[in-house]
Design a protein around this motif. Structure first.
Motif, PDB file in Angstrom:
ATOM      1  N   ALA A 217      16.840  42.816  50.174  1.00 38.27           N
ATOM      2  CA  ALA A 217      17.807  43.305  51.159  1.00 38.27           C
ATOM      3  C   ALA A 217      17.597  42.634  52.505  1.00 38.27           C
ATOM      4  O   ALA A 217      18.550  42.350  53.234  1.00 38.27           O
ATOM      5  CB  ALA A 217      17.694  44.818  51.307  1.00 38.27           C
TER       6      ALA A 217
ATOM      7  N   LYS B 198      21.983  44.774  57.306  1.00 38.50           N
ATOM      8  CA  LYS B 198      21.892  45.136  58.725  1.00 38.50           C
ATOM      9  C   LYS B 198      21.177  46.470  58.917  1.00 38.50           C
ATOM     10  O   LYS B 198      20.234  46.580  59.712  1.00 38.50           O
ATOM     11  CB  LYS B 198      23.308  45.198  59.336  1.00 38.50           C
ATOM     12  CG  LYS B 198      24.135  43.947  59.098  1.00 38.50           C
ATOM     13  CD  LYS B 198      25.522  44.057  59.680  1.00 38.50           C
ATOM     14  CE  LYS B 198      26.419  45.085  59.026  1.00 38.50           C
ATOM     15  NZ  LYS B 198      26.828  44.769  57.643  1.00 38.50           N
TER      16      LYS B 198
ATOM     17  N   PRO C 223      28.799  40.884  56.533  1.00 35.91           N
ATOM     18  CA  PRO C 223      29.583  41.640  55.555  1.00 35.91           C
ATOM     19  C   PRO C 223      28.819  42.861  55.036  1.00 35.91           C
ATOM     20  O   PRO C 223      27.619  42.993  55.260  1.00 35.91           O
ATOM     21  CB  PRO C 223      29.832  40.636  54.429  1.00 35.91           C
ATOM     22  CG  PRO C 223      28.919  39.492  54.672  1.00 35.91           C
ATOM     23  CD  PRO C 223      28.524  39.510  56.096  1.00 35.91           C
ATOM     24  N   ASN C 224      29.508  43.745  54.339  1.00 32.41           N
ATOM     25  CA  ASN C 224      28.872  44.926  53.755  1.00 32.41           C
ATOM     26  C   ASN C 224      27.708  44.519  52.864  1.00 32.41           C
ATOM     27  O   ASN C 224      27.821  43.583  52.087  1.00 32.41           O
ATOM     28  CB  ASN C 224      29.878  45.716  52.905  1.00 32.41           C
ATOM     29  CG  ASN C 224      30.898  46.411  53.768  1.00 32.41           C
ATOM     30  OD1 ASN C 224      32.038  45.989  53.845  1.00 32.41           O
ATOM     31  ND2 ASN C 224      30.473  47.444  54.447  1.00 32.41           N
ATOM     32  N   GLY C 225      26.622  45.240  53.004  1.00 34.29           N
ATOM     33  CA  GLY C 225      25.463  44.961  52.160  1.00 34.29           C
ATOM     34  C   GLY C 225      24.654  43.771  52.612  1.00 34.29           C
ATOM     35  O   GLY C 225      23.758  43.321  51.906  1.00 34.29           O
ATOM     36  N   ALA C 226      24.920  43.262  53.817  1.00 37.36           N
ATOM     37  CA  ALA C 226      24.194  42.087  54.307  1.00 37.36           C
ATOM     38  C   ALA C 226      22.741  42.415  54.630  1.00 37.36           C
ATOM     39  O   ALA C 226      21.900  41.528  54.697  1.00 37.36           O
ATOM     40  CB  ALA C 226      24.894  41.526  55.540  1.00 37.36           C
TER      41      ALA C 226
ATOM     42  N   PHE D 297      14.548  45.972  47.329  1.00 38.68           N
ATOM     43  CA  PHE D 297      14.708  47.193  46.528  1.00 38.68           C
ATOM     44  C   PHE D 297      14.715  46.745  45.083  1.00 38.68           C
ATOM     45  O   PHE D 297      15.704  46.177  44.625  1.00 38.68           O
ATOM     46  CB  PHE D 297      16.014  47.906  46.870  1.00 38.68           C
ATOM     47  CG  PHE D 297      16.083  48.363  48.300  1.00 38.68           C
ATOM     48  CD1 PHE D 297      15.326  49.442  48.734  1.00 38.68           C
ATOM     49  CD2 PHE D 297      16.914  47.718  49.205  1.00 38.68           C
ATOM     50  CE1 PHE D 297      15.395  49.867  50.047  1.00 38.68           C
ATOM     51  CE2 PHE D 297      16.984  48.147  50.522  1.00 38.68           C
ATOM     52  CZ  PHE D 297      16.219  49.219  50.945  1.00 38.68           C
TER      53      PHE D 297
END
Ligand SMILES: Nc1ncnc2c1ncn2[C@@H]1O[C@H](COP(=O)(O)OP(=O)(O)OP(=O)(O)O)[C@@H](O)[C@H]1O
Ligand SMILES: [Mg+2]
Lengths: 255, 341
Positions: free
Chosen positions: A19, A43, A38-41, A14
């Motif tokens: 990402a 997935k 973790p968040n923002g990995a 992005f």
């Protein structure tokens, strides 16, 4: 083990932010896989790429040996890929029954019937009834989906996904925001469907109890890449994983 | 229990009350409409025909708005296609059915082609595109003098008899017979659409309206379904338009103007988006209100617009329906906030 889905160097950025970073992975039949990180990995982004919700920057995807890289979402669904969404994505102005009816109609190739009444298709009605009863939403079939409790909406979210009878089904945080009782319900359904329908589930989950009790295989993502991949026991001992999660916790403590 | 669920018809939510309107009332209304020529004068009959025509026009429009979630500002273009198509045929072959059928098909073909270009877009982009295409048809009607008669329009269109060779031939020169023709055709069209919105296809359209990204995951091609809905709406606009030339004996470019596209928008907003019958009630209200205002001022459209606005703002259903696309995501957001991502 039969291969279901395979990717080659899948990437998505992005702007300048990468990402998903050249992910090469394959998913085999009947192996319940959890994707954690973790968040923002990345997935959810990975799922979006695999299902066609987002266009990829580069890489290739194969489903049951055939390349599906350029195939639109609805065609991938017809071939046997399904998903649920992390952020609620149901048909809020329709009833629970109708929410499940739409995918079943599509599955049985009845969506383009213009002049027949909805109740004329007995096999559709029966299938919707069966699914709603199985997941435990039958009593609420006449309730508008938008008016359901959060937990029931998550159940419905999953019901819509499985109503298409996918061979491979991604569930993006199926238990998020649920109380323990509802959580058990979801997990029971996942176990049962894996066995009875031979649906292969790929689950993104933050709850480690769920992950370790359910999974045959765990994939760990971090900053768009895969840092570990193996059986639950192996992942528990993996040094990289410990660092990532420990690092996260440390950061949180500092904050 | 299971049966009552399955038997429920129509759009849910605000349409729930619709199922409760006793069939008796509906039948009474239809009987009344059939007796009308014996009860009232020509003017009311003429107005009723316009109400019926606007009903059909608006119902087609609402298949897009209320059922599929697409706001079209160009429906008058297809209406004009129907009107000009029918007029052209009637000027050559003075027989009612070929005229009407050609008008409908002409509009349908236009809708299919323009729809193909519009349905890739949604929301404001879709609305703007349809507005542009509608106005393109308007300028075509205006400029293509040899075909359309330019600003004079087509005149002297006969109210041709209803003929099926060897079976029947009904004279239409009197207003009464044509009233029955319009009434029966419109009722049939309405019944057919009712059938369609309550079919698997109709339910799938409502799924598209509620969540585009989700419907793709049921294996549905959103674009194709939108295109079909757009074409059906075009056919309905075409039918409404095709009924005009035999009634008025003339067609002129304003039929395609965007202010005419606004009529089904206003009728539908007046009556309610999320009910099947909303646009019909709205068409009735539209003409009644217009009829009253016209007595006081020639700027009736402004006043009508203001009244529609006031009604929509005052009626909770109206507000929700207009801001549906904003309100629902907002509600979802509230749910999402309650849970860790
Ligand atoms: N449409 C988008 N536009 C810009 N950035 C995005 C977009 N979607 C995701 N991202 C960014 O990409 C990164 C990965 O997001 P993603 O949703 O895949 O993470 P995740 O692993 O699912 O995290 P979570 O556990 O919070 O759900 C995040 O930093 C996110 O901000
Ligand atoms: Mg996510």
């Amino acid at each position: 083990m039969t291969e279901l889905l395979r990717t080659e160097d899948l990437s998505k950025a992005f702007g300048h932010f990468i990402a998903v970073d050249s992910v090469t992975i394959n998913f085999t039949m009947d192996t319940l896989t959890s994707i954690i990180g973790p968040n923002g990995a990345g997935k959810t982004t990975l799922i979006n790429l695999l299902t066609g919700s987002l266009p990829m920057d580069s890489g290739r995807i194969f489903f049951k040996g055939e390349e599906i890289t350029k195939i639109p979402t609805n065609e991938r669904v017809k071939r046997g890929i399904g998903r649920s969404f992390q952020i609620m994505n149901i048909f809020p102005m329709l009833t629970v029954f109708q929410n499940v009816q739409i995918p079943v109609l599509s599955l049985l190739n009845k969506s383009l019937k213009f002049f027949s009444r909805l109740d004329a298709h007995r096999e559709v009605i029966n299938e919707v009834e069966r699914i709603s009863k199985e997941v435990g939403l039958w009593d609420k079939r006449e309730v508008l989906a938008g008016e359901l409790s959060h937990g029931d909406q998550r159940l419905l979210e999953m019901s819509i996904a499985i109503a298409s009878q996918p061979e491979l089904c991604f569930l993006d945080e199926p238990t998020s925001g649920m109380n323990p009782r509802e959580r058990v319900k979801i997990l029971e359904n996942i176990r049962r469907l894996s066995k009875e329908r031979r649906t292969t589930f790929i689950i993104v989950e933050h709850d480690m109890d769920v992950v370790f009790s359910l999974s045959d295989r765990i994939v760990v993502m971090h900053r768009g890449g895969i840092i570990a991949d193996g059986k639950p026991d192996e992942i528990k001992e993996n040094q990289n994983v410990k660092e990532v999660y420990l690092g996260e916790e440390l950061e949180e403590e500092i904050i | 229990m299971g049966k009552s669920m399955i038997e429920r018809k129509g759009i849910s939510l605000f349409g729930r009350a619709y199922g409760k309107i006793p069939t008796v009332l509906l039948l009474a209304l239809i009987v009344f409409l059939f007796l009308l020529p014996h009860l009232v004068g020509k003017y009311v009959m003429y107005m009723t025909m316009h109400i019926l025509i606007l009903s059909v026009f608006s119902l087609g429009f609402n298949l897009l708005l209320g059922y599929t979630g697409l706001l079209s500002f160009g429906q008058a273009g297809f209406y004009a296609c129907g009107a000009y198509g029918c007029a052209k045929i009637l000027l050559v072959i003075p027989s009612l059915l070929p005229g009407i059928i050609c008008g409908i098909l002409f509009a349908g073909v236009f809708a299919l082609i323009l729809g193909f270009l519009c349905i890739r877009h949604t929301r404001i982009y879709f609305a703007m595109l349809t507005l542009c295409f509608g106005m393109m048809i308007y300028s075509l009607a205006w400029k293509w003098r040899t075909m359309t008669g330019g600003d004079d329009g087509l005149i002297g269109i006969p109210r041709a008899p209803l003929e099926i060779p060897g079976i029947l031939s009904i004279d239409m020169s009197g207003m009464g017979n044509y009233y029955y023709f319009v009434l029966i055709v419109c009722l049939l069209a309405i019944m057919l659409l009712y059938r369609i919105v309550n079919s698997p296809f109709g339910l799938t359209l409502q799924g598209i309206r509620d969540s585009e990204s989700r419907i793709a995951f049921t294996g549905i091609s959103v674009k194709n379904y939108r295109l079909i809905a757009f074409t059906i709406a075009g056919l309905y606009a075409g039918l409404a338009g095709a009924l005009i030339p035999p009634l008025e004996n003339t067609v002129t470019p304003p039929l395609a103007h965007w202010t005419h596209s606004a009529e089904p928008v206003m009728a539908t907003l007046l009556g309610g988006i999320y009910t099947f019958s909303g646009p019909i009630a709205g068409a009735f209200l539209f003409y009644v209100i217009k009829d009253i205002i016209v007595r006081f001022t020639e700027y009736w459209l402004i006043w009508l617009g203001a009244i529609v606005l006031a009604l929509v703002m005052g009626l909770p259903g109206g507000v929700v329906s207009i801001f549906q696309r904003r309100l629902i995501p907002w509600i979802r957001l509230q749910f999402a906030k309650g849970s860790p991502r």
